[in-house]
Design a protein around this motif. Structure first.
Motif, short mmCIF file in Angstrom:
data_model
loop_
_atom_site.label_atom_id
_atom_site.label_comp_id
_atom_site.label_asym_id
_atom_site.label_seq_id
_atom_site.Cartn_x
_atom_site.Cartn_y
_atom_site.Cartn_z
N ALA A 136 -5.86 -3.64 -23.54
CA ALA A 136 -6.11 -3.56 -22.09
C ALA A 136 -6.05 -4.93 -21.46
CB ALA A 136 -7.48 -2.93 -21.82
N ILE A 137 -5.75 -4.94 -20.16
CA ILE A 137 -5.80 -6.16 -19.35
C ILE A 137 -6.89 -5.97 -18.30
CG2 ILE A 137 -4.55 -7.63 -17.71
CD1 ILE A 137 -1.95 -6.75 -19.06
N HIS A 138 -7.78 -6.94 -18.22
CA HIS A 138 -8.85 -6.88 -17.21
C HIS A 138 -8.64 -8.01 -16.22
CE1 HIS A 138 -10.93 -3.93 -19.64
NE2 HIS A 138 -10.84 -4.73 -20.70
N VAL A 139 -8.63 -7.67 -14.95
CA VAL A 139 -8.48 -8.65 -13.88
C VAL A 139 -9.86 -9.19 -13.54
CG1 VAL A 139 -7.66 -9.09 -11.55
CG2 VAL A 139 -6.48 -7.41 -12.99
N LEU A 140 -10.09 -10.46 -13.83
CA LEU A 140 -11.39 -11.08 -13.55
C LEU A 140 -11.43 -11.66 -12.14
CD1 LEU A 140 -11.98 -12.92 -16.95
CD2 LEU A 140 -12.62 -10.59 -16.30
N GLN A 142 -8.62 -12.61 -8.57
CA GLN A 142 -7.29 -12.66 -7.98
C GLN A 142 -7.13 -13.94 -7.17
OE1 GLN A 142 -4.19 -9.97 -7.70
NE2 GLN A 142 -4.89 -10.85 -9.61
N SER A 143 -6.69 -13.85 -5.93
CA SER A 143 -6.41 -15.06 -5.15
C SER A 143 -7.68 -15.89 -4.94
CB SER A 143 -5.82 -14.66 -3.79
OG SER A 143 -4.59 -13.99 -3.99
N PRO A 144 -7.55 -17.22 -4.84
CA PRO A 144 -6.27 -17.95 -4.92
C PRO A 144 -5.88 -18.29 -6.36
CG PRO A 144 -8.01 -19.47 -4.36
CD PRO A 144 -8.66 -18.12 -4.45
N ASN A 145 -6.83 -18.22 -7.29
CA ASN A 145 -6.53 -18.59 -8.67
C ASN A 145 -6.81 -17.40 -9.58
OD1 ASN A 145 -5.96 -21.41 -8.09
ND2 ASN A 145 -8.15 -21.60 -7.71
N PRO A 146 -5.76 -16.63 -9.95
CA PRO A 146 -5.98 -15.44 -10.77
C PRO A 146 -6.49 -15.78 -12.16
CG PRO A 146 -3.63 -15.89 -10.56
CD PRO A 146 -4.34 -16.83 -9.62
N CYS A 160 -6.79 -15.92 -19.71
CA CYS A 160 -5.56 -16.59 -19.30
C CYS A 160 -5.44 -16.57 -17.78
CB CYS A 160 -4.33 -15.94 -19.94
SG CYS A 160 -4.06 -14.25 -19.42
N ASP A 161 -4.48 -17.36 -17.29
CA ASP A 161 -4.26 -17.49 -15.85
C ASP A 161 -3.03 -16.73 -15.36
OD1 ASP A 161 -6.33 -19.74 -15.40
OD2 ASP A 161 -5.09 -20.49 -17.05
N ARG A 162 -2.09 -16.49 -16.26
CA ARG A 162 -0.87 -15.76 -15.92
C ARG A 162 -0.50 -14.87 -17.09
NH1 ARG A 162 -2.12 -18.28 -12.05
NH2 ARG A 162 -0.83 -19.57 -10.64
N PRO A 183 -3.89 -3.76 -10.06
CA PRO A 183 -5.30 -4.15 -10.25
C PRO A 183 -6.22 -2.94 -10.12
CG PRO A 183 -4.60 -4.66 -8.04
CD PRO A 183 -3.38 -4.13 -8.75
N PRO A 184 -7.47 -3.02 -10.65
CA PRO A 184 -8.37 -1.86 -10.60
C PRO A 184 -8.70 -1.42 -9.18
CG PRO A 184 -9.54 -3.85 -11.27
CD PRO A 184 -8.09 -4.18 -11.30
#
Length: 414
Positions: A136-140, A142-146, A160-162, A183-184
């Motif tokens: 799985a990928i979890h988005v911690l 988003q903008s401005p620094n994903p 990671c950042d990208r 994204p969720p």
């Protein structure tokens, strides 16, 4: 900055190498779920690796992509077939062009391409981790620094950042579930339903099955009742039909044939340069010039293989000893029909050799084609067959892998 590439195939390697060379200050990690890297590269082209196609007009090249032909010209303006050739040759891998335009390494071995990519990755400082499947990928953030957390199958996680997703195609739409929810919160990624592409046709009742191995250099094949038609070399097999004409038709008609459950009528024109009247006129001339010749023995006048011609003559209910001067009009009409509109009931398909291409994937409307970044999830990039881009056989699928991987690699580290 840490950049993670998911997928150790052609597009994943190319994206990782390009990114690491363009942004040497960043950490680039490539994750491959299996123990084998570049497995599709290894088996492609019968183990020779059909790197690209010698078509250096980008608009012409783009017409070889049933899905993605409108998107390919702007992508190819950034990295095209000529740049692919130059990229490999600058790394001491010379390519050669065969008569049909396919390009292979001069060594005739896919290992040459694999070793080149692995050397380039090592030289650029790419960290390669095999047996590292992603759950799985979890988005911690988003903008401005994903920022992302990647959960691996072994239970560990990587920050990671990208991210570059280069996992290839999936035969079932459920294989994209882990991406469609990113994204969720916000707009989910649209998935074009995956169906097979590049396959041969089963015709179990074909009277031509015993002619397996016979081919004609040019024929026109059509799905009856539709506008789906292609031209090219046609190969008879012990299960039905194959060859470039069939493969192109299977690719362009992938979704239509899937809906038909691969049961339809195939129409074959064995003499595509002739119309009914011109063929009738030619037969009349033959009857006048060679009245005593038997119909079954004059295949050379139609430039068809002898065994195929004899079968078509039998289908027209013309006996072995019938001379042209004795040919009844109704049998002549039947012969013309079998030559120009041969009808064959297709019942099923088979994957073509090592070509296992899937039509479908992440819809291109979700992607910024200048960077390969998702429009819905900042910092998430896509390349290769996971996208809804697929080409016909001949090096086109690898070219889209190099192109999309390179574009993603040039932009991920910005």
């Amino acid at each position: 900055m840490r950049i993670i590439v998911i997928g150790g195939g052609a597009s994943g390697f190319f994206g990782a190498i390009t990114c690491a060379e363009t942004f040497p200050e960043h950490e680039v990690i490539l994750l491959e779920k299996s123990r084998a890297l570049l497995s599709k590269v290894r088996v492609s082209g019968g183990g020779r690796c059909n790197v690209t196609h010698a078509c250096f007009n980008n608009r012409a090249l783009a017409q070889n992509y049933p899905r993605g032909h409108q998107a390919m010209p702007p992508l190819l303006r950034q990295f095209d077939a000529a740049q692919t050739v130059a990229w490999f040759e600058s790394r001491q891998v010379a390519l050669k062009t065969e008569s049909d335009g396919r390009m292979f390494p001069v060594s005739n071995s896919s290992e040459t391409i694999i070793e080149c990519l692995q050397r380039a990755a090592q030289s650029a400082g790419v960290q390669i981790r095999t047996s590292s499947g992603v759950k799985a990928i979890h988005v911690l953030q988003q903008s401005p620094n994903p920022q992302f957390s990647i959960q691996l199958l072994d239970g560990t996680s990587l920050l990671c950042d990208r991210i570059l997703v280069a996992t290839g195609g999936h035969p079932q739409i459920q294989g994209y579930d882990w991406l469609s929810d990113l994204p969720p919160e916000g707009i989910p990624h649209q998935i074009s339903s995956p169906v097979p592409s590049l396959f041969t046709f089963h015709v179990p009742t074909s009277p031509l099955l015993e002619l397996a191995g016979v081919s004609v250099p040019k024929a026109v094949v059509k799905v009856a009742g539709t506008a789906l038609v292609q031209e090219g070399a046609l190969l008879l097999t012990h299960w039905g039909f194959s060859g470039p004409a069939i493969l192109k038709l299977s690719a362009w008609a992938a979704r239509d044939l899937h809906e038909k459950q691969y049961r339809f009528t195939l129409l074959v024109n064995w003499l595509p340069d002739m119309h009914q009247e011109s063929l009738r006129q030619q037969i009349t001339e033959i009857r006048n010039q060679h009245p005593k010749k038997t119909v079954a023995a004059t295949h050379t006048l139609f430039h068809l293989p002898q065994r195929l011609w004899r079968k078509l003559v039998i289908q027209a209910e013309i006996g072995e000893d019938v001379r042209w001067s004795e040919l009844p009009k109704k049998n002549m009409n039947k012969l013309i029909e079998h030559l120009l509109v041969g009808s064959f009931p297709v019942d099923g398909k088979s994957t073509f050799k090592e070509e296992f291409v899937t039509c479908g994937g992440i819809a291109l409307s979700n992607i910024d084609l200048q960077t390969m970044e998702s429009k819905h999830c900042h910092g998430l990039y896509f390349a290769g067959e996971v996208l809804d881009i697929d080409g016909v056989t001949g090096g086109f699928n690898f070219q889209s892998a190099w192109t999309t991987g390179w574009i993603a690699g040039k932009n991920m580290g910005k």
